[in-house]
Design a protein around this motif. Sequence first.
Motif, mmCIF file in Angstrom:
data_model
loop_
_atom_site.group_PDB
_atom_site.id
_atom_site.type_symbol
_atom_site.label_atom_id
_atom_site.label_comp_id
_atom_site.label_asym_id
_atom_site.label_seq_id
_atom_site.Cartn_x
_atom_site.Cartn_y
_atom_site.Cartn_z
ATOM 1 N N ASP A 38 62.288 9.177 90.131
ATOM 2 C CA ASP A 38 62.535 9.308 88.696
ATOM 3 C C ASP A 38 63.855 10.028 88.452
ATOM 4 N N LEU A 39 64.382 9.829 87.243
ATOM 5 C CA LEU A 39 65.687 10.379 86.871
ATOM 6 C C LEU A 39 65.556 11.615 85.991
ATOM 7 N N LYS A 40 66.521 12.492 86.105
ATOM 8 C CA LYS A 40 66.630 13.636 85.202
ATOM 9 C C LYS A 40 67.120 13.123 83.849
ATOM 10 N N ALA A 41 66.572 13.642 82.770
ATOM 11 C CA ALA A 41 66.960 13.234 81.419
ATOM 12 C C ALA A 41 68.444 13.506 81.186
ATOM 13 N N GLU A 42 69.086 12.594 80.447
ATOM 14 C CA GLU A 42 70.494 12.737 80.086
ATOM 15 C C GLU A 42 70.594 12.547 78.572
ATOM 16 N N PHE A 43 70.239 13.585 77.848
ATOM 17 C CA PHE A 43 70.251 13.497 76.391
ATOM 18 C C PHE A 43 71.640 13.820 75.866
ATOM 19 N N THR A 44 71.994 13.209 74.741
ATOM 20 C CA THR A 44 73.262 13.499 74.098
ATOM 21 C C THR A 44 73.050 13.582 72.599
ATOM 22 N N ARG A 45 73.792 14.427 71.965
ATOM 23 C CA ARG A 45 73.711 14.540 70.503
ATOM 24 C C ARG A 45 74.670 13.562 69.830
ATOM 25 N N GLU A 46 75.681 13.112 70.581
ATOM 26 C CA GLU A 46 76.694 12.240 69.983
ATOM 27 C C GLU A 46 76.172 10.821 69.752
ATOM 28 N N ALA A 47 75.496 10.252 70.739
ATOM 29 C CA ALA A 47 75.015 8.867 70.640
ATOM 30 C C ALA A 47 73.720 8.827 69.839
ATOM 31 N N LYS A 48 73.560 7.762 69.070
ATOM 32 C CA LYS A 48 72.391 7.596 68.201
ATOM 33 C C LYS A 48 71.659 6.310 68.543
ATOM 34 N N PHE A 49 70.360 6.283 68.280
ATOM 35 C CA PHE A 49 69.554 5.082 68.482
ATOM 36 C C PHE A 49 69.725 4.161 67.283
ATOM 37 N N LEU A 50 70.578 3.154 67.466
ATOM 38 C CA LEU A 50 70.898 2.176 66.432
ATOM 39 C C LEU A 50 70.404 0.806 66.881
ATOM 40 N N ARG A 51 70.521 -0.197 66.037
ATOM 41 C CA ARG A 51 70.176 -1.557 66.433
ATOM 42 C C ARG A 51 71.001 -1.930 67.667
ATOM 43 N N GLY A 52 70.336 -2.416 68.710
ATOM 44 C CA GLY A 52 71.012 -2.821 69.936
ATOM 45 C C GLY A 52 71.162 -1.732 70.983
ATOM 46 N N THR A 53 70.780 -0.501 70.660
ATOM 47 C CA THR A 53 70.863 0.582 71.647
ATOM 48 C C THR A 53 69.854 0.349 72.762
ATOM 49 N N LEU A 54 70.290 0.596 73.999
ATOM 50 C CA LEU A 54 69.424 0.515 75.171
ATOM 51 C C LEU A 54 69.074 1.936 75.576
ATOM 52 N N GLY A 55 67.784 2.254 75.567
ATOM 53 C CA GLY A 55 67.316 3.579 75.952
ATOM 54 C C GLY A 55 66.422 3.497 77.176
ATOM 55 N N MET A 56 66.311 4.596 77.896
ATOM 56 C CA MET A 56 65.421 4.658 79.057
ATOM 57 C C MET A 56 64.028 5.084 78.592
ATOM 58 N N ALA A 57 63.025 4.293 78.966
ATOM 59 C CA ALA A 57 61.639 4.630 78.647
ATOM 60 C C ALA A 57 61.149 5.680 79.646
ATOM 61 N N ARG A 58 60.182 6.470 79.210
ATOM 62 C CA ARG A 58 59.633 7.533 80.063
ATOM 63 C C ARG A 58 58.263 7.941 79.550
ATOM 64 N N THR A 59 57.604 8.805 80.303
ATOM 65 C CA THR A 59 56.350 9.393 79.847
ATOM 66 C C THR A 59 56.694 10.603 78.977
ATOM 67 N N SER A 60 55.717 11.448 78.703
ATOM 68 C CA SER A 60 55.988 12.667 77.926
ATOM 69 C C SER A 60 56.874 13.650 78.695
ATOM 70 N N ASP A 61 57.012 13.461 80.003
ATOM 71 C CA ASP A 61 57.907 14.274 80.822
ATOM 72 C C ASP A 61 59.325 13.730 80.658
ATOM 73 N N PRO A 62 60.251 14.521 80.106
ATOM 74 C CA PRO A 62 61.616 14.024 79.892
ATOM 75 C C PRO A 62 62.313 13.544 81.162
ATOM 76 N N ASP A 63 61.892 14.050 82.322
ATOM 77 C CA ASP A 63 62.521 13.685 83.594
ATOM 78 C C ASP A 63 61.719 12.620 84.347
ATOM 79 N N SER A 64 61.119 11.672 83.622
ATOM 80 C CA SER A 64 60.276 10.660 84.274
ATOM 81 C C SER A 64 60.800 9.225 84.120
#
Length: 164
Positions: free
Chosen positions: A76-102
């Motif tokens: 599993d990967l460590k979470a890579e959160f950013t405040r600059e990028a936003k979830f807009l139409r067409g954004t690709l996000g990584m799915a995970r469980t309730s654990d941010p590093d999953s």
Amino acid sequence: MSTETDKNDLIYMDVPAGRVVIRLRPDIAPLAAERIRTLSAEGFYDNVPFHRVISGFMAQAGDPTGTGTGGSPLPDLKAEFTREAKFLRGTLGMARTSDPDSANSQFFIMFEPSPHLDGQYTIVGDVIEGMENIDKIKRGSGGSGMVREPDRITKMRPASAENA
């Protein structure tokens, strides 16, 4: 895209309705971008279903079992959160469980903006061509959005691996 560097950050995903071009964002999520690139190059995503698809929200894929609980053999990967990028139409996000590093191999593509996800999930890229093909993916039912007889990724490869 004209340079090899540009092609390294492009992924070609073929779905039943046609081709989708994804631009990875290693500038904000280097670990997740490398994971998507690596798994795509290995053919991991070929024939993988869009197992969870919710109208007005997102389409999720990347689990070869189609249950929403599977992933790749990689860690599993460590979470890579950013405040600059936003979830807009067409954004690709990584799915995970309730654990941010999953996050592992599952990802989702947004149908609509979802500000409640901003800063909570890793943004790994954007659809830059073919969003109309994502719009045609079969939707799930109920609150979970799980899809019976789901549409599947036909083929998913880095652009650098194709003669395109």
